[in-house]
Scaffold this motif. Structure first.
Motif, PDB file in Angstrom:
ATOM      1  N   THR A  94       0.841  -1.192   0.000  1.00 27.42           N
ATOM      2  CA  THR A  94       0.000   0.000   0.000  1.00 27.42           C
ATOM      3  C   THR A  94       0.878   1.245   0.000  1.00 27.42           C
ATOM      4  O   THR A  94       1.839   1.341   0.761  1.00 27.42           O
ATOM      5  N   THR A  95       0.552   2.164  -0.895  1.00 25.48           N
ATOM      6  CA  THR A  95       1.260   3.442  -0.994  1.00 25.48           C
ATOM      7  C   THR A  95       0.229   4.558  -0.905  1.00 25.48           C
ATOM      8  O   THR A  95      -0.967   4.295  -0.819  1.00 25.48           O
ATOM      9  N   LYS A  96       0.687   5.795  -0.988  1.00 15.11           N
ATOM     10  CA  LYS A  96      -0.260   6.911  -0.894  1.00 15.11           C
ATOM     11  C   LYS A  96      -1.339   6.843  -1.988  1.00 15.11           C
ATOM     12  O   LYS A  96      -2.522   6.993  -1.691  1.00 15.11           O
ATOM     13  N   PRO A  97      -0.977   6.562  -3.242  1.00 13.82           N
ATOM     14  CA  PRO A  97      -2.048   6.497  -4.247  1.00 13.82           C
ATOM     15  C   PRO A  97      -2.693   5.111  -4.423  1.00 13.82           C
ATOM     16  O   PRO A  97      -3.634   4.964  -5.176  1.00 13.82           O
ATOM     17  N   ARG A  98      -2.187   4.068  -3.690  1.00 13.01           N
ATOM     18  CA  ARG A  98      -2.699   2.721  -3.957  1.00 13.01           C
ATOM     19  C   ARG A  98      -2.922   1.973  -2.642  1.00 13.01           C
ATOM     20  O   ARG A  98      -2.046   1.907  -1.790  1.00 13.01           O
ATOM     21  N   ALA A  99      -4.119   1.374  -2.509  1.00 17.56           N
ATOM     22  CA  ALA A  99      -4.421   0.510  -1.363  1.00 17.56           C
ATOM     23  C   ALA A  99      -4.502  -0.932  -1.867  1.00 17.56           C
ATOM     24  O   ALA A  99      -5.188  -1.223  -2.835  1.00 17.56           O
ATOM     25  N   VAL A 100      -3.776  -1.816  -1.187  1.00 16.90           N
ATOM     26  CA  VAL A 100      -3.765  -3.233  -1.549  1.00 16.90           C
ATOM     27  C   VAL A 100      -4.239  -4.046  -0.344  1.00 16.90           C
ATOM     28  O   VAL A 100      -3.727  -3.879   0.762  1.00 16.90           O
ATOM     29  N   TYR A 101      -5.227  -4.896  -0.594  1.00 22.01           N
ATOM     30  CA  TYR A 101      -5.755  -5.776   0.443  1.00 22.01           C
ATOM     31  C   TYR A 101      -5.492  -7.234   0.072  1.00 22.01           C
ATOM     32  O   TYR A 101      -5.607  -7.609  -1.093  1.00 22.01           O
ATOM     33  N   ASN A 102      -5.140  -8.041   1.055  1.00 22.62           N
ATOM     34  CA  ASN A 102      -5.090  -9.485   0.878  1.00 22.62           C
ATOM     35  C   ASN A 102      -6.454 -10.023   1.281  1.00 22.62           C
ATOM     36  O   ASN A 102      -6.944  -9.715   2.376  1.00 22.62           O
ATOM     37  N   TRP A 103      -7.055 -10.821   0.398  1.00 24.88           N
ATOM     38  CA  TRP A 103      -8.401 -11.334   0.649  1.00 24.88           C
ATOM     39  C   TRP A 103      -8.436 -12.823   0.388  1.00 24.88           C
ATOM     40  O   TRP A 103      -7.990 -13.292  -0.659  1.00 24.88           O
ATOM     41  N   PHE A 104      -8.962 -13.574   1.345  1.00 25.35           N
ATOM     42  CA  PHE A 104      -9.140 -15.016   1.223  1.00 25.35           C
ATOM     43  C   PHE A 104     -10.646 -15.280   1.137  1.00 25.35           C
ATOM     44  O   PHE A 104     -11.294 -15.552   2.151  1.00 25.35           O
ATOM     45  N   PRO A 105     -11.241 -15.213  -0.059  1.00 26.25           N
ATOM     46  CA  PRO A 105     -12.706 -15.280  -0.179  1.00 26.25           C
ATOM     47  C   PRO A 105     -13.321 -16.609   0.256  1.00 26.25           C
ATOM     48  O   PRO A 105     -14.497 -16.634   0.603  1.00 26.25           O
ATOM     49  N   ILE A 106     -12.559 -17.697   0.277  1.00 25.31           N
ATOM     50  CA  ILE A 106     -13.133 -18.980   0.704  1.00 25.31           C
ATOM     51  C   ILE A 106     -12.577 -19.408   2.062  1.00 25.31           C
ATOM     52  O   ILE A 106     -12.660 -20.575   2.432  1.00 25.31           O
ATOM     53  N   PHE A 107     -12.068 -18.477   2.815  1.00 29.78           N
ATOM     54  CA  PHE A 107     -11.369 -18.749   4.070  1.00 29.78           C
ATOM     55  C   PHE A 107     -12.174 -19.623   5.034  1.00 29.78           C
ATOM     56  O   PHE A 107     -11.640 -20.559   5.623  1.00 29.78           O
ATOM     57  N   GLU A 108     -13.434 -19.334   5.210  1.00 26.92           N
ATOM     58  CA  GLU A 108     -14.239 -20.049   6.204  1.00 26.92           C
ATOM     59  C   GLU A 108     -14.970 -21.261   5.628  1.00 26.92           C
ATOM     60  O   GLU A 108     -15.704 -21.933   6.351  1.00 26.92           O
ATOM     61  N   LEU A 109     -14.748 -21.571   4.364  1.00 23.81           N
ATOM     62  CA  LEU A 109     -15.434 -22.705   3.751  1.00 23.81           C
ATOM     63  C   LEU A 109     -14.664 -24.001   3.970  1.00 23.81           C
ATOM     64  O   LEU A 109     -13.438 -24.022   3.965  1.00 23.81           O
ATOM     65  N   SER A 110     -15.414 -25.079   4.132  1.00 25.86           N
ATOM     66  CA  SER A 110     -14.801 -26.405   4.229  1.00 25.86           C
ATOM     67  C   SER A 110     -14.584 -26.939   2.810  1.00 25.86           C
ATOM     68  O   SER A 110     -15.081 -26.376   1.831  1.00 25.86           O
ATOM     69  N   VAL A 111     -13.873 -28.055   2.713  1.00 25.22           N
ATOM     70  CA  VAL A 111     -13.724 -28.704   1.413  1.00 25.22           C
ATOM     71  C   VAL A 111     -15.097 -29.047   0.860  1.00 25.22           C
ATOM     72  O   VAL A 111     -15.386 -28.824  -0.330  1.00 25.22           O
ATOM     73  N   ALA A 112     -15.987 -29.567   1.700  1.00 25.55           N
ATOM     74  CA  ALA A 112     -17.339 -29.919   1.259  1.00 25.55           C
ATOM     75  C   ALA A 112     -18.079 -28.697   0.721  1.00 25.55           C
ATOM     76  O   ALA A 112     -18.777 -28.784  -0.296  1.00 25.55           O
TER      77      ALA A 112
END
Length: 193
Positions: A94-112
């Motif tokens: 992340t810099t002054k003109p840019r915000a970077v987020y790490n996102w784990f969209p399936i983080f709470e999902l099980s394999v099933a």
């Protein structure tokens, strides 16, 4: 079919741009030879050198003001991963003109959960995740995690599936291991992560 080809096809289906990033100086097997040791949970040079580093370098080239770096990590994969936050600001990118987020969209999902979503939406999984001996929609025979083409931490089931569905990666590793058998490549203190 390679993982890159499979991902390229999925992106084309959804009209999403596809870019492959790599370390221009070495691949996984070259890294092991150069360092004289295999990676481990404690020494994750494969992640830093071959994944995170090239990805961060690519992100720095993007002209976007807001970037979500999406990764498929799930909390049930390991105790250290369970401690991660599913959405966090990446302060090193992340810099002054840019915000970077790490996102784990399936983080709470099980394999099933993941498999159910794929089956319901008819989105295919790469064949390496779905061994021929188990395709009934349950999670019993599916590979739970496969972030690298071939890893020292691969189980017998992983290797069987990789051999079946990514023979290029399997043969490359087999040829390398035969060539390197006489060299002193030592495993780092190993533990699954």
């Amino acid at each position: 079919m390679s993982a890159a080809d499979f991902a390229r096809d999925r992106c084309a289906e959804f009209g999403v741009p596809f870019t492959v990033v790599r370390n221009p100086r070495r691949n996984y097997l070259q890294m092991i030879e150069q360092l004289g040791m295999f990676p481990s949970a404690q020494y994750r040079h494969c992640t830093s050198d071959l994944k995170r580093g090239p990805t961060e370098k690519y992100i720095r080239t993007l002209p976007c003001r807001l970037i979500f770096n999406c990764m498929g990590m799930r909390l049930e994969e390991s105790p250290p991963r369970a401690k991660l936050q599913p959405l966090s600001l990446n302060s090193s990118l992340t810099t002054k003109p840019r915000a970077v987020y790490n996102w784990f969209p399936i983080f709470e999902l099980s394999v099933a959960d993941v498999l159910t979503w794929h089956w319901e939406h008819r989105i295919p999984l790469h064949p390496v995740y779905v061994p021929e001996y188990h395709k009934d929609g349950t999670d019993g025979g599916y590979l739970r995690r496969l972030s690298c083409r071939l890893c020292i931490f691969s189980t017998d089931a992983d290797l069987l599936s990789i051999r079946q569905h990514d023979p290029e990666a399997y043969m490359l590793s087999l040829n390398w291991s035969r060539r390197s058998a006489s060299r002193c490549v030592r495993p780092a203190a190993s533990c699954r992560s």
